[in-house]
Design a protein around this motif. Structure first.
Motif, short mmCIF file in Angstrom:
data_model
loop_
_atom_site.label_atom_id
_atom_site.label_comp_id
_atom_site.label_asym_id
_atom_site.label_seq_id
_atom_site.Cartn_x
_atom_site.Cartn_y
_atom_site.Cartn_z
N HIS A 1 -4.88 -5.95 3.72
CA HIS A 1 -6.04 -6.82 3.96
C HIS A 1 -6.72 -7.09 2.63
N GLY A 2 -6.13 -7.92 1.81
CA GLY A 2 -6.72 -8.22 0.51
C GLY A 2 -6.75 -7.00 -0.38
N ASP A 3 -7.85 -6.84 -1.10
CA ASP A 3 -8.01 -5.71 -2.01
C ASP A 3 -9.03 -4.70 -1.49
N VAL A 4 -9.31 -4.76 -0.19
CA VAL A 4 -10.30 -3.87 0.41
C VAL A 4 -9.65 -2.56 0.80
N GLY A 5 -10.38 -1.46 0.61
CA GLY A 5 -9.90 -0.16 1.05
C GLY A 5 -9.12 0.58 -0.02
N PHE A 6 -8.40 1.60 0.40
CA PHE A 6 -7.67 2.45 -0.53
C PHE A 6 -6.15 2.38 -0.33
N ALA A 7 -5.70 2.44 0.92
CA ALA A 7 -4.26 2.50 1.17
C ALA A 7 -3.57 1.18 0.87
N GLY A 8 -4.14 0.06 1.34
CA GLY A 8 -3.52 -1.24 1.10
C GLY A 8 -3.39 -1.55 -0.37
N PRO A 9 -4.47 -1.45 -1.16
CA PRO A 9 -4.35 -1.70 -2.59
C PRO A 9 -3.37 -0.75 -3.28
N TRP A 10 -3.31 0.50 -2.81
CA TRP A 10 -2.33 1.43 -3.39
C TRP A 10 -0.91 0.92 -3.16
N ALA A 11 -0.62 0.48 -1.93
CA ALA A 11 0.72 -0.02 -1.62
C ALA A 11 1.04 -1.27 -2.43
N LYS A 12 0.06 -2.15 -2.66
CA LYS A 12 0.29 -3.37 -3.44
C LYS A 12 0.63 -3.04 -4.89
N ARG A 13 0.06 -1.96 -5.40
CA ARG A 13 0.30 -1.57 -6.80
C ARG A 13 1.51 -0.65 -6.96
N ALA A 14 2.01 -0.11 -5.86
CA ALA A 14 3.01 0.96 -5.93
C ALA A 14 4.29 0.50 -6.63
N VAL A 15 4.83 1.38 -7.45
CA VAL A 15 6.10 1.16 -8.14
C VAL A 15 6.92 2.44 -8.05
N PRO A 16 8.23 2.33 -8.20
CA PRO A 16 9.06 3.53 -8.16
C PRO A 16 8.55 4.61 -9.10
N GLY A 17 8.49 5.83 -8.57
CA GLY A 17 7.99 6.96 -9.36
C GLY A 17 6.58 7.36 -9.00
N ASP A 18 5.81 6.44 -8.39
CA ASP A 18 4.47 6.80 -7.93
C ASP A 18 4.57 7.88 -6.85
N LYS A 19 3.53 8.68 -6.72
CA LYS A 19 3.56 9.80 -5.79
C LYS A 19 2.45 9.67 -4.75
N LEU A 20 2.73 10.11 -3.55
CA LEU A 20 1.75 10.15 -2.47
C LEU A 20 1.77 11.52 -1.83
N GLN A 21 0.58 12.11 -1.73
CA GLN A 21 0.43 13.40 -1.06
C GLN A 21 0.05 13.17 0.39
N PHE A 22 0.56 14.01 1.28
CA PHE A 22 0.29 13.80 2.71
C PHE A 22 0.46 15.09 3.49
N LYS A 23 -0.04 15.07 4.71
CA LYS A 23 0.19 16.13 5.68
C LYS A 23 0.93 15.54 6.87
N GLY A 24 1.67 16.39 7.58
CA GLY A 24 2.38 15.93 8.76
C GLY A 24 3.87 16.16 8.63
N PRO A 25 4.61 15.58 9.58
CA PRO A 25 4.16 14.60 10.58
C PRO A 25 3.63 15.25 11.85
N ASN A 26 2.89 14.45 12.60
CA ASN A 26 2.44 14.79 13.94
C ASN A 26 2.69 13.58 14.84
N GLY A 27 2.44 13.73 16.12
CA GLY A 27 2.64 12.62 17.04
C GLY A 27 2.26 13.02 18.44
N GLY A 28 2.38 12.08 19.39
CA GLY A 28 2.00 12.40 20.75
C GLY A 28 2.64 11.53 21.81
N TYR A 29 3.39 10.49 21.39
CA TYR A 29 3.95 9.57 22.39
C TYR A 29 5.42 9.29 22.14
#
Length: 264
Positions: A91-119
């Motif tokens: 959604h444009g340049d608003v927020g954190f995740a979307g702009p990160w994905a737009k700038r992402a290049v090979p070698g960039d790193k993302l920290q996360f927890k999971g996975p989880n789910g329910g359906y």
């Protein structure tokens, strides 16, 4: 846990696919759910700490520097290759995740927890209903693709225009209806109106409904109140709320969900 970007692909004008590998993905344990998700932690632009980081430690740096958590459905997990695919809605340049994905290049790193789910689609029902907007496409796609040739699914997805549609493949009988905001005088009612005008199939069904909070709430009210939906075997949840930033929505979401229980 963290992973490294392998490649980035623009799927539609509003959807970016990022494939991850390496990092800690050898420890990734996929769930049985088709809506499995991770909680990614996005580092603010002014922060200087590297990924991976100690989450408890960086949370002490203050609000402006703490990592922002965002939830994303796993589009695909390749167990053999240890590769993780996540689709990001832009959604444009608003927020954190979307702009990160737009700038992402090979070698960039993302920290996360999971996975989880329910359906996962209930194998005991006669057919399946899926409804949502672009934020629900990964979960809907993964769920529909998991169905076999003996299954029947009906899918409603709201997107901006034809350019924002994506292919969805399945061995099941698929009735896919794309709803376009650019052809509507009231985009917020597109999903509810489409489902109301649909001739429900005979037999039992479950539902997967995700997207904008107000639209999801109205559809939930209709399905439970007029179409006898069993919430125990379904998944209905708002991913975002119109006129709210992610941070503002997170602050009121718990109270909003509690109030939603008074609808039915």
């Amino acid at each position: 846990m963290f992973a490294e970007v392998l490649d980035v692909e623009r799927i539609t004008p509003g959807l970016i696919r990022v494939r991850f590998g390496g990092g800690d993905l050898h420890e990734f344990e996929s769930t049985e759910y088709t809506d499995q998700y991770i909680n990614g932690y996005f580092v603010p632009p002014d922060a200087t700490y590297p990924v991976p980081f100690d989450l408890d430690e960086v949370r002490t740096l203050g609000d402006e520097l703490r990592p922002r958590p965002r939830r994303f459905t796993v589009r695909k997990w390749d167990e053999e290759a240890k590769k993780l695919t996540i689709d990001f809605v832009i959604h444009g340049d608003v927020g954190f995740a979307g702009p990160w994905a737009k700038r992402a290049v090979p070698g960039d790193k993302l920290q996360f927890k999971g996975p989880n789910g329910g359906y996962s689609p209930n194998p005991e029902v006669d057919w399946h209903l899926f409804a949502g907007d672009e934020t629900a496409i990964p979960g809907i796609s993964a769920s529909v693709e998991s169905l076999g040739s003996g299954s029947h699914c009906v899918v409603f997805i709201v997107v901006d225009s034809h350019e924002f549609e994506v292919p969805i493949h399945t061995d099941a009988t698929l009735d896919l209806k794309w709803l376009h905001r650019d052809n509507s005088t009231d985009p917020s009612s597109l999903l509810l109106d489409a489902v109301r005008n649909f001739d429900f199939l005979e037999g039992t069904y479950d539902a997967f409904v995700h997207g904008e909070a107000g639209e999801v709430r109205e559809l939930r009210k209709y399905l439970v109140g007029e179409k006898s939906l069993d919430l125990e075997t379904s998944s209905i949840s708002p991913y975002w709320r119109r006129n709210h930033t992610d941070e503002a929505w997170r602050k009121v979401k718990k109270e909003w969900l509690a109030d939603q229980e008074n609808d039915i």
